[in-house]
Design a protein around this motif. Structure first.
Motif, short mmCIF file in Angstrom:
data_model
loop_
_atom_site.label_atom_id
_atom_site.label_comp_id
_atom_site.label_asym_id
_atom_site.label_seq_id
_atom_site.Cartn_x
_atom_site.Cartn_y
_atom_site.Cartn_z
N LYS A 199 41.49 -6.53 -10.29
CA LYS A 199 40.37 -7.03 -10.96
C LYS A 199 40.48 -8.60 -11.71
N THR B 145 33.23 -7.75 -15.82
CA THR B 145 32.61 -6.52 -15.85
C THR B 145 33.10 -5.65 -14.73
N SER B 146 33.06 -4.20 -15.01
CA SER B 146 33.28 -3.59 -13.82
C SER B 146 32.30 -2.76 -13.32
N LYS B 147 31.04 -3.50 -13.58
CA LYS B 147 29.60 -2.88 -13.07
C LYS B 147 28.91 -3.71 -11.93
N HIS B 148 29.82 -4.41 -11.16
CA HIS B 148 29.20 -5.32 -10.10
C HIS B 148 28.83 -4.41 -9.17
N PRO B 149 27.69 -4.70 -8.43
CA PRO B 149 27.24 -3.91 -7.29
C PRO B 149 28.18 -3.55 -6.16
N SER B 150 28.08 -2.72 -5.62
CA SER B 150 29.16 -2.25 -4.39
C SER B 150 29.05 -3.10 -3.27
#
Length: 317
Positions: free
Chosen positions: A152, A216-221
């Protein structure tokens, strides 16, 4: 498969992941859940330390195995890439045998390596593959991107755009990799543009993993991003008729232009393509103008005629 073979295979499967659901085992061996419960109980009674967690699945007590070989982090990731490629490249039977062999290989991985593969499993996809070389100049970039995804971390890059050809320095937060039409691409959040972009791996002149963590860890898949691209792109079905003597000139470039299938008709081959850019496609086939016949669509045929007329006018000037 007899019961002894199935029990051995279940044990191997349990070693290939940190946790395995009973439904997954039932689907793989094509038996009922009741049969799986009975088989697991038999393994436990024979001394295999299986841990069952409600809602989670089965796992083996850490250390229950004597791995004949040890894999590095990079080798474990290479196994995942190979699995994705083989899934699209081989026939169904060979692909099945490869997957069975790969499960046995994964069984000797440490728990940390299994966790890594589970985490990046959905960040790599192969949309279309062919038998030609597919990694070439992208290999170094590929390994760096895999490292950045698993850790990450932000990538510091220098990228050359296609049209117009310009060099730009960008910091990218990688989301995933996908392979299509003989090229590897990366989906990433571009800090320069403040938006998600797709980058072709062989166009990076510099690519380095930094110590900076992604914002962020909330990127779209990756899958949701690919679905979005597919819904936004209008694909045109293009059909070409190619005489036997000309077919060899299309072999090396057809996959880059959306090749789907081909069919022999007499001494000619009818080729079908799916492509979102009529303009890009017509500029490819104009170099093959005396070797192909555009059967459809009319939009492509008309644009080809216009472009030929424009070339004639330029030559008169």
């Amino acid at each position: 498969m007899n019961r002894i073979d199935r029990l051995t295979a279940i044990l191997t499967h349990l070693q290939s992941k940190r946790t395995v659901r009973a439904s997954e085992l039932a689907a793989r061996f094509e038996v009922s859940l009741r049969t799986i419960y009975r088989d697991v109980r038999s393994l436990e009674e024979s001394g295999v330390p299986i841990i069952g967690e409600a809602g989670q699945g089965y796992s083996l007590m850490e250390g229950y195995r004597l791995p004949p070989i040890m894999f590095s982090r990079e080798e474990a990731l290479a196994l995942l890439v190979a699995e994705k490629l083989v899934e699209k490249s081989l026939d169904d039977q060979s692909s099945k045998f490869f997957k069975e062999a790969l499960i046995k290989i994964k069984a000797v991985l440490k728990s940390s390596e299994k966790d890594l593969l589970a985490e990046v499993q959905d960040t790599i996809q192969v949309l279309k593959s062919s038998s030609s070389k597919i990694m070439n100049r992208s290999s170094k970039a590929f390994q760096a991107i895999l490292q950045a995804i698993s850790e990450k971390k932000v990538l510091s890059t220098t990228y050359v755009t296609f049209d117009p050809e310009q060099m730009s320095v960008r910091d990218l937060e990688p989301i995933g990799l996908f392979h299509s039409y003989e090229q590897w691409y990366m989906m990433a959040f571009c800090r320069l543009r403040g938006d998600y972009r797709t980058f072709r791996l062989d166009r990076f002149s510099k690519l380095q993993v930094t110590d900076i963590s992604c914002s962020t860890s909330k990127h779209p898949s990756l899958q949701s991003y690919l679905d979005k691209i597919a819904s936004e792109q209008k694909l045109h079905q293009i059909i070409l008729e190619v005489p036997d003597g000309s077919l060899k000139y299309l072999v090396n470039s057809k996959y880059n232009n959306g090749f789907v299938s081909e069919e022999r008709v007499g001494n000619k081959t009818v080729m079908t393509f799916m492509n979102s850019s009529i303009e890009g496609f017509v500029r490819w086939i104009i170099a093959l103008g005396d070797m192909v016949v555009v059967m459809e669509p009319d939009l492509l045929r008309n644009r080809l005629a216009e472009l030929i007329g424009e070339i004639k006018e330029m030559q008169r000037d």
